[in-house]
Design an enzyme around this catalytic site. Sequence first.
Site, mmCIF file in Angstrom:
data_model
loop_
_atom_site.group_PDB
_atom_site.id
_atom_site.type_symbol
_atom_site.label_atom_id
_atom_site.label_comp_id
_atom_site.label_asym_id
_atom_site.label_seq_id
_atom_site.Cartn_x
_atom_site.Cartn_y
_atom_site.Cartn_z
ATOM 1 C CB ALA A 72 58.355 24.709 -29.278
ATOM 2 C CD GLN A 168 50.479 24.240 -34.809
ATOM 3 O OE1 GLN A 168 50.308 23.763 -35.931
ATOM 4 N NE2 GLN A 168 50.501 23.481 -33.719
ATOM 5 C CB SER A 184 58.297 22.285 -32.128
ATOM 6 O OG SER A 184 58.334 20.943 -31.701
ATOM 7 C CG HIS A 186 56.666 17.315 -32.940
ATOM 8 N ND1 HIS A 186 55.316 17.075 -32.821
ATOM 9 C CD2 HIS A 186 56.982 18.148 -31.919
ATOM 10 C CE1 HIS A 186 54.837 17.723 -31.781
ATOM 11 N NE2 HIS A 186 55.819 18.381 -31.210
ATOM 12 C CB CYS A 303 49.213 21.058 -24.956
ATOM 13 S SG CYS A 303 50.599 21.039 -26.103
#
Length: 357
Positions: A72, A168, A184, A186, A303
């Site tokens: 992402a 999210q 993204s 995952h 992150c």
Amino acid sequence: MIYCDYQATTPLAPEARDAMLRWLDGPEGTGFANPHSPHKLGRQANAAIEVARERVAALLPPGGRVIFTGNACEAINLAMRGSGTGGRVSVSAIEHPAVFDTARALGGEHVLNVSKEGQCNTAQDLPADTRLVAVMAVNNEIGTIQPTIDWHRKAKENNALFLIDAVQAYGKVEITQADMIAISAHKFHGPKGVGALWVRDGIELDPQITGGLQEGERSGTLSPALVAGMGAAAKLAHERMAEDREHVGQLWDCARELFADWTLNGSETARYKGNMNIRRDGLDVARLMSECRGVMFSAGSACASGSGKTSRVLKAIGLSDKQAKSSIRLGWGRYTSIEDIEKAAKAINAAARAQGL
């Protein structure tokens, strides 16, 4: 082990794993083919990628194209850097660093304030020269759902493009209006190492990675295994969206009771219920995590882990440094059970009590 860190990553769905194995091994070991090759094996691999593209697009607005990326962050950078130069980039104060730091790197960023509930409302003005507005659908740290439909309208009124970080939100919250959307795999039970950018028809992007331009605006050989896994995870998310939402809501209700003595960070109602950011003033979070090693949870964004910095998101909603540093984030989803929540709460509450809280 109890896993309560779904915002950092989600467990790989068995269906996604099965889809990947076909392109890691394949019949008689032929699944390794380059999907951009013109021969039979290459065409077969490319067909798998196109099936995945359709599955990913099914949860995104009509009238756009899906560009597969490595993650992402790459998708967001392609959107922000590739959509033009000059003008201001307006971003909410609680954007993920992939958006916030990229806006700063581009120069002339404009930060949109959020309320103490964590919502970015459209009452605030945009600079006259704004070319791009970025407001995430669901915040990764506090779970707040943003009024993206209103922000899309506001951006259009100002002749600006509108980007949504839906990392999210994809597969959990409906996304209907945008110019560009980053996701993204995952984060919705797909594999790591693959993401996508949805781009509305009529928008052209300047490539940010030079090379073969295998994805039009993006260069690099795609992995059929990763893309197929993402497609399988997207299909499953589409089919299970209502079921997953109901399950997550039940887990939320249970957790709210078990953590009733904690203070919730962010909105009680305008939120994705698989994310609970809570605090106990005076809590030593490092000690708490050390004493709850069997429970996988977070002190903030994965992150930013290890940075030692106070959460920019929690400060943006008005928390002091001490309050932000006494906060934890719990995340759950499809494969979490009520028993998992109960065991996690028991361990965390006991460790907090051991600190006299």
